[in-house]
Design a protein around this motif. Structure first.
Motif, short mmCIF file in Angstrom:
data_model
loop_
_atom_site.label_atom_id
_atom_site.label_comp_id
_atom_site.label_asym_id
_atom_site.label_seq_id
_atom_site.Cartn_x
_atom_site.Cartn_y
_atom_site.Cartn_z
N LEU A 1 0.85 -1.20 0.00
CA LEU A 1 0.00 0.00 0.00
C LEU A 1 0.88 1.24 0.00
O LEU A 1 1.91 1.27 0.69
CB LEU A 1 -0.91 0.02 1.23
CG LEU A 1 -2.10 -0.94 1.29
CD1 LEU A 1 -2.82 -0.80 2.62
CD2 LEU A 1 -3.07 -0.71 0.14
N VAL B 1 -2.25 6.05 0.97
CA VAL B 1 -3.68 5.81 1.20
C VAL B 1 -4.13 6.64 2.39
O VAL B 1 -3.58 6.50 3.49
CB VAL B 1 -3.95 4.31 1.47
CG1 VAL B 1 -5.43 4.09 1.78
CG2 VAL B 1 -3.52 3.47 0.28
N LEU C 1 -14.42 0.19 -0.35
CA LEU C 1 -13.12 -0.19 -0.92
C LEU C 1 -13.36 -1.12 -2.09
O LEU C 1 -14.09 -2.12 -1.97
CB LEU C 1 -12.26 -0.90 0.14
CG LEU C 1 -11.97 -0.14 1.44
CD1 LEU C 1 -11.21 -1.04 2.40
CD2 LEU C 1 -11.17 1.11 1.14
N LYS D 1 -7.02 -4.25 -0.86
CA LYS D 1 -8.22 -3.99 -0.04
C LYS D 1 -8.15 -4.74 1.29
O LYS D 1 -8.34 -4.15 2.36
CB LYS D 1 -9.47 -4.42 -0.82
CG LYS D 1 -9.64 -3.72 -2.17
CD LYS D 1 -10.91 -4.14 -2.85
CE LYS D 1 -10.91 -5.61 -3.25
NZ LYS D 1 -9.87 -5.94 -4.26
N LEU E 1 -12.86 4.35 -2.16
CA LEU E 1 -11.47 4.31 -2.61
C LEU E 1 -11.32 3.19 -3.63
O LEU E 1 -11.63 2.04 -3.34
CB LEU E 1 -10.52 4.05 -1.43
CG LEU E 1 -10.57 5.00 -0.23
CD1 LEU E 1 -9.50 4.62 0.78
CD2 LEU E 1 -10.39 6.45 -0.68
N LEU F 1 -8.71 1.12 -5.36
CA LEU F 1 -7.30 0.76 -5.20
C LEU F 1 -6.81 -0.02 -6.42
O LEU F 1 -7.50 -0.92 -6.91
CB LEU F 1 -7.09 -0.08 -3.93
CG LEU F 1 -7.45 0.59 -2.60
CD1 LEU F 1 -7.29 -0.40 -1.45
CD2 LEU F 1 -6.57 1.82 -2.36
N HIS G 1 -2.24 1.62 -4.74
CA HIS G 1 -2.43 3.08 -4.75
C HIS G 1 -3.91 3.41 -4.90
O HIS G 1 -4.70 2.61 -5.42
CB HIS G 1 -1.67 3.72 -5.92
CG HIS G 1 -0.18 3.54 -5.84
ND1 HIS G 1 0.65 4.44 -5.24
CD2 HIS G 1 0.63 2.53 -6.28
CE1 HIS G 1 1.90 4.03 -5.32
NE2 HIS G 1 1.92 2.86 -5.94
N VAL G 2 -4.29 4.61 -4.47
CA VAL G 2 -5.66 5.09 -4.67
C VAL G 2 -5.74 5.68 -6.07
O VAL G 2 -5.27 6.80 -6.32
CB VAL G 2 -6.05 6.14 -3.60
CG1 VAL G 2 -7.47 6.63 -3.86
CG2 VAL G 2 -5.94 5.54 -2.21
N ARG H 1 -11.18 8.18 -6.23
CA ARG H 1 -11.94 8.26 -4.99
C ARG H 1 -13.10 9.22 -5.17
O ARG H 1 -13.06 10.13 -6.01
CB ARG H 1 -11.06 8.66 -3.82
CG ARG H 1 -10.66 10.11 -3.76
CD ARG H 1 -9.77 10.38 -2.54
NE ARG H 1 -10.40 9.97 -1.30
CZ ARG H 1 -9.72 9.73 -0.16
NH1 ARG H 1 -8.41 9.85 -0.13
NH2 ARG H 1 -10.37 9.40 0.93
#
Length: 590
Positions: A352, A355, A367, A375, A541, A543, A547-548, A551
């Motif tokens: 991750l 975030v 998510l 997630k 979010l 993912l 990474h995001v 959103r």
């Protein structure tokens, strides 16, 4: 002998039981010295002093009374000694279970279930056996052996005693050598038993998959290989174990030969009477048990030492997640995350990165993203299965690592991807986290999870036994019962980690509607592949590769080019095709 030093903490605490047992063993050892002496008196009395029937019966009666006393005293010391050793088993298994319950998932990546079960059962049994039988044989052999040696040396002949004991130092060297080799081989055999136990556990757990793929013969062959390897390693232990008794009996045979030869010569030259030689041979017979017991003690203590080493190695492992000291404030708070970077232990690539989110009470976080996007990792970090390596997660503006772990997890209700049900009734599974829940509360939670009607259709309703791991229920039923279990807790934060994947669209819609009513002032986090579960989320979010990527709320994301819009349109099209297909199937059947 190092096992006794390692268990000194327990012997010190239970000193009354052990002292009582040892005292009785010493008394028994003293009583057992009397009959051989009396036999010598009777022999000399008959051959030399002209004993009558009355005197012979008198001394025989004394020996009978001694035998009864020894029997009763042995009963008492067994209760004291083995009662203490069994209590040790209870404590070791309790410590073992508490250690396992406090470990995080990283621990279970390093240790297999079969190995843990072997240490909690077989290894503990070996330690307890050594703490009971080991102490018995050590005290009994030393007490009896020393007492017999003293009587033989002082009451009969120290010269004959010295002659008879000539083989003993050689025997002791061999036994010490066997004990060292037994320790190493038994440790290897226990490791092999752990592997065999793990193979059996995996096969039983995945029996449905094995049968569906027709892998019975292959799995049986693999299990046979494991069993054969375990058998070979245990046979190597048995080969060392089998050397103890022959060595002792050879030493005893040589000692008897020397005693008879030397004693006969002394009788012929008037240095001993026939009754004294008879008593000496009986005393030498009493030496058989101490020598056998000493070898047996080395055997079981070395096994116990190897087993205790395996147990201590696991108990010594500190949890990877350390408990905080800060109490959690009462009431609902804001959950914030600012994760700069997180990598799993022993991996270099980050899972991750960058975030962030902020969730106030009553809000829902969604998510989503491709498989492997991170997630479940984010959900695990919120539960503190792992700690963030760079960044932090805060609740009530307090970093999670500083909070008491039990306080924090008590605020969470979690439903994981793969729900687990215990081999118990449906009602008890729902009330797992709240055993005092009333039937009405259990039914209310089941209705919120849209599983109440399904439960009523089961043979005994809420009292139906679900079988091991819920084997008699469908995937959707197990998920909804797990959701009911979480809702019954009435926790501040509800986490659903892809917990609606096995239910149909209509049931999912009903559950989400119920959750919106239930969670007006609660924080809800939903991880899902089916995006219809996220339509009511306050923030979503998306993912990708940790990474995001996107959103926002559902309407915003559904209108933006990107993964979310493409996947949502695809799922809408798929649902429309399914709806069109159902009437056609009904018409065809008609």
């Amino acid at each position: 002998m190092r096992l006794f030093a390692q268990l000194s903490w327990y012997f010190t605490r239970e000193w009354r039981r052990y002292l009582g047992a040892v005292s009785l063993l010493l008394i028994i050892a003293g009583l057992q010295l009397i009959p051989p002496k009396l036999v010598g008196v009777i022999v000399d009395g008959v051959t030399r002093d002209g004993f009558g029937t009355r005197q012979i019966l008198l001394w025989t009666g004394v020996m009978f009374v001694i035998a009864i006393a020894v029997y009763l005293l042995r009963y008492v010391w067994r209760v004291l000694l083995f009662g203490a050793s069994y209590q040790l088993a209870v404590e070791l298994r309790g410590d073992f279970y508490r250690k396992l319950s406090r470990q995080n998932p990283a621990f279970y990546l390093r240790h297999r279930t079969g190995d843990l079960l072997a240490r909690a059962t077989n290894d503990v049994d070996r330690v307890v056996f050594a703490a009971g039988e080991g102490v018995l044989t050590l005290v009994d052999s030393l007490a009896m052996g020393c007492a017999v040696l003293i009587v033989m040396s002082t009451q009969i002949s120290w010269q004959l005693t010295l002659i008879a004991l000539l083989p003993m130092p050689v025997m002791a060297l061999f036994i010490k050598r066997y004990g060292d080799r037994l320790h190493d081989r038994f440790r290897i055999a226990q490791a092999a038993f752990s592997s065999l136990n793990d193979r059996a556990q995996e096969s039983l757990t995945s029996i449905r998959m094995i049968k569906s793929f027709g892998l019975e013969e292959r799995q049986s062959a693999q299990f046979a290989d494991e069993a054969r390897d375990t058998g070979v390693k245990n046979f190597r232990v048995a080969r060392i174990d089998a050397r103890f008794d022959p060595t002792i009996f050879i030493a005893i045979g040589i000692a008897n030969l020397l005693a008879i030869g030397g004693g006969s010569w002394m009788v012929m030259h008037g240095a001993l009477t026939l009754g004294q030689l008879t008593s000496f041979m009986m005393y030498l017979g009493l030496m058989i048990w101490p020598m056998l017991a000493l070898a047996w003690m080395f055997n079981i203590v070395e096994r116990g030492s190897a087993a205790y080493g395996r147990i201590r190695a696991l108990l010594a492992q500190a949890p990877d997640i350390t408990d905080g000291a800060c109490p959690l404030p009462a009431g609902r708070g804001v959950l914030e995350a600012d994760i700069h970077c997180f990598s799993y232990p022993q991996t270099e690539s980050p899972t991750l990165c960058s975030v962030t989110f902020r969730l106030a009470p009553g809000q829902m976080l969604g998510l989503c993203g491709p498989t492997g996007a991170g997630k479940s990792t984010l959900v695990g970090l919120i539960q503190r299965h792992f700690d963030v390596t760079d960044g932090e997660i805060r609740y009530h503006d307090i970093p999670l690592p500083t909070l008491r772990l039990n306080d924090w997890r008590a605020r969470l209700a979690v439903v994981n991807q793969t729900p687990f049900l215990f081999s118990d009734t449906v009602a008890h599974n729902i009330a797992l986290g709240k055993p005092e829940a009333t039937p009405a509360q259990i039914e209310a939670a089941a209705k919120l999870a849209c599983v109440h009607d399904d439960i009523l259709r089961l043979p005994q309703g809420y009292d139906t036994q679900v079988g091991e791991r819920g084997v008699m229920l469908s995937g959707g039923q197990k998920q909804r019962i797990s959701i009911a279990r979480a809702l019954l807790l009435d926790a501040e934060i509800l986490i659903l980690d892809d917990a609606l994947s096995a239910v149909d669209g209509r049931t999912e819609h009903n559950i989400l509607q119920n959750l919106r009513q239930w969670g007006n002032d609660r924080t809800v986090i939903i991880s899902a592949h089916r995006l219809s579960a996220l339509t009511g989320a306050s923030d979503i979010l998306v993912l990708q590769h940790g990474h995001v990527a996107q959103r926002g709320q559902h309407e915003t994301l559904a209108a933006q080019p990107g993964w979310y819009r493409d996947m949502y349109r695809y799922q809408q099209l798929e649902a429309a095709l399914d709806d069109e297909q159902e009437p056609q199937e009904v018409t065809g059947h008609a």
